[in-house]
Design a protein around this motif. Structure first.
Motif, PDB file in Angstrom:
ATOM      1  N   GLU A 107       3.160  18.775   5.269  1.00  0.00           N
ATOM      2  CA  GLU A 107       2.215  19.927   5.434  1.00  0.00           C
ATOM      3  C   GLU A 107       3.003  20.745   6.336  1.00  0.00           C
ATOM      4  O   GLU A 107       3.554  20.515   7.382  1.00  0.00           O
ATOM      5  N   PRO A 109       2.320  24.753   8.473  1.00  0.00           N
ATOM      6  CA  PRO A 109       1.074  25.812   8.803  1.00  0.00           C
ATOM      7  C   PRO A 109       1.326  27.259   7.879  1.00  0.00           C
ATOM      8  O   PRO A 109       2.578  27.484   8.271  1.00  0.00           O
ATOM      9  N   TYR A 111      -0.825  30.679   6.641  1.00  0.00           N
ATOM     10  CA  TYR A 111      -1.790  31.467   6.716  1.00  0.00           C
ATOM     11  C   TYR A 111      -3.343  30.811   7.442  1.00  0.00           C
ATOM     12  O   TYR A 111      -4.174  31.074   6.830  1.00  0.00           O
ATOM     13  N   GLY A 112      -2.983  30.345   8.530  1.00  0.00           N
ATOM     14  CA  GLY A 112      -4.296  29.875   9.101  1.00  0.00           C
ATOM     15  C   GLY A 112      -4.561  28.289   8.417  1.00  0.00           C
ATOM     16  O   GLY A 112      -5.485  27.780   8.901  1.00  0.00           O
ATOM     17  N   GLU A 113      -3.746  27.776   7.660  1.00  0.00           N
ATOM     18  CA  GLU A 113      -4.159  26.388   6.788  1.00  0.00           C
ATOM     19  C   GLU A 113      -2.734  25.653   6.851  1.00  0.00           C
ATOM     20  O   GLU A 113      -1.725  26.187   7.422  1.00  0.00           O
ATOM     21  N   ASN A 114      -3.070  24.530   6.584  1.00  0.00           N
ATOM     22  CA  ASN A 114      -2.063  23.540   6.263  1.00  0.00           C
ATOM     23  C   ASN A 114      -1.668  23.374   4.855  1.00  0.00           C
ATOM     24  O   ASN A 114      -2.420  22.818   4.043  1.00  0.00           O
ATOM     25  N   TRP A 115      -0.426  23.770   4.435  1.00  0.00           N
ATOM     26  CA  TRP A 115      -0.187  23.485   3.059  1.00  0.00           C
ATOM     27  C   TRP A 115       0.986  22.701   2.851  1.00  0.00           C
ATOM     28  O   TRP A 115       1.951  22.669   3.543  1.00  0.00           O
ATOM     29  N   LYS A 116       0.792  21.980   1.681  1.00  0.00           N
ATOM     30  CA  LYS A 116       1.975  20.910   1.274  1.00  0.00           C
ATOM     31  C   LYS A 116       3.132  21.693   0.735  1.00  0.00           C
ATOM     32  O   LYS A 116       3.055  22.662   0.211  1.00  0.00           O
ATOM     33  N   ASN A 119       3.054  22.486  -2.769  1.00  0.00           N
ATOM     34  CA  ASN A 119       2.082  23.469  -3.046  1.00  0.00           C
ATOM     35  C   ASN A 119       2.653  24.843  -2.801  1.00  0.00           C
ATOM     36  O   ASN A 119       2.174  25.664  -3.663  1.00  0.00           O
TER      37      ASN A 119
END
Length: 166
Positions: A107, A109, A111-116, A119
């Protein structure tokens, strides 16, 4: 979500071709026409698609910086197409040099999230298809031909000597 980089690269090559087909039908006369005050112009959508490659790529750690950040929309659509091709190729070269199949579960960071990472690659594909779809509607409303991407378009059915699908 992608689990294998080669699967992404295969899809990206096809999607890049589809995007270039759409971009290539846009004329200098229609590129900046707005069909509604709440709808982006074709050149704005094309530049958004192009810039998203470098923006998301830099946020995901694929590129050290975003070379298109704060860059104005190029003066001609030919320049937009060239910028798109150049940055699309850069993405296709960079992904396998920086990421591995096993790292696609990692993952980062975004846009304020954690993305794999896998993904992120899926979102890049979906994002481009989403905005191309918007562009085809605008193109129809402006009287431009729309190329078939996943099957023949109305114009292509007619060129085949067959009735267009309803």
């Amino acid at each position: 979500m992608y689990r294998h980089i080669q699967d992404f690269l295969n899809d990206w090559k096809n999607e890049e071709s589809n995007t270039v087909k759409i971009f290539s039908e846009i004329t200098e006369e229609t590129k900046s026409q707005k069909i509604n005050e709440n709808v982006r112009s074709l050149e704005r959508l094309a530049w958004h698609i192009t810039h998203t490659i470098t923006e998301m790529g830099s946020k995901a750690g694929l590129f050290e910086s975003d070379p298109l950040e704060d860059q104005p929309i190029p003066a001609t659509f030919t320049e937009i197409i060239e910028a798109y091709k150049r940055n699309s190729a850069l993405l296709a070269q960079t992904v396998p040099s920086k990421w591995t199949d096993s790292s696609l579960e990692d993952e980062v960071p975004m846009y304020g999230e954690n993305w794999k990472k896998g993904n992120i690659l899926s979102i890049l594909i979906g994002h481009e298809a989403h905005h191309r779809s918007q562009m085809t509607i605008i193109m129809r409303m402006l009287g431009l031909s729309v190329p078939g991407l996943y099957g023949p378009s109305k114009e292509e059915w007619i060129a085949y000597g067959m009735p267009a699908m309803e």
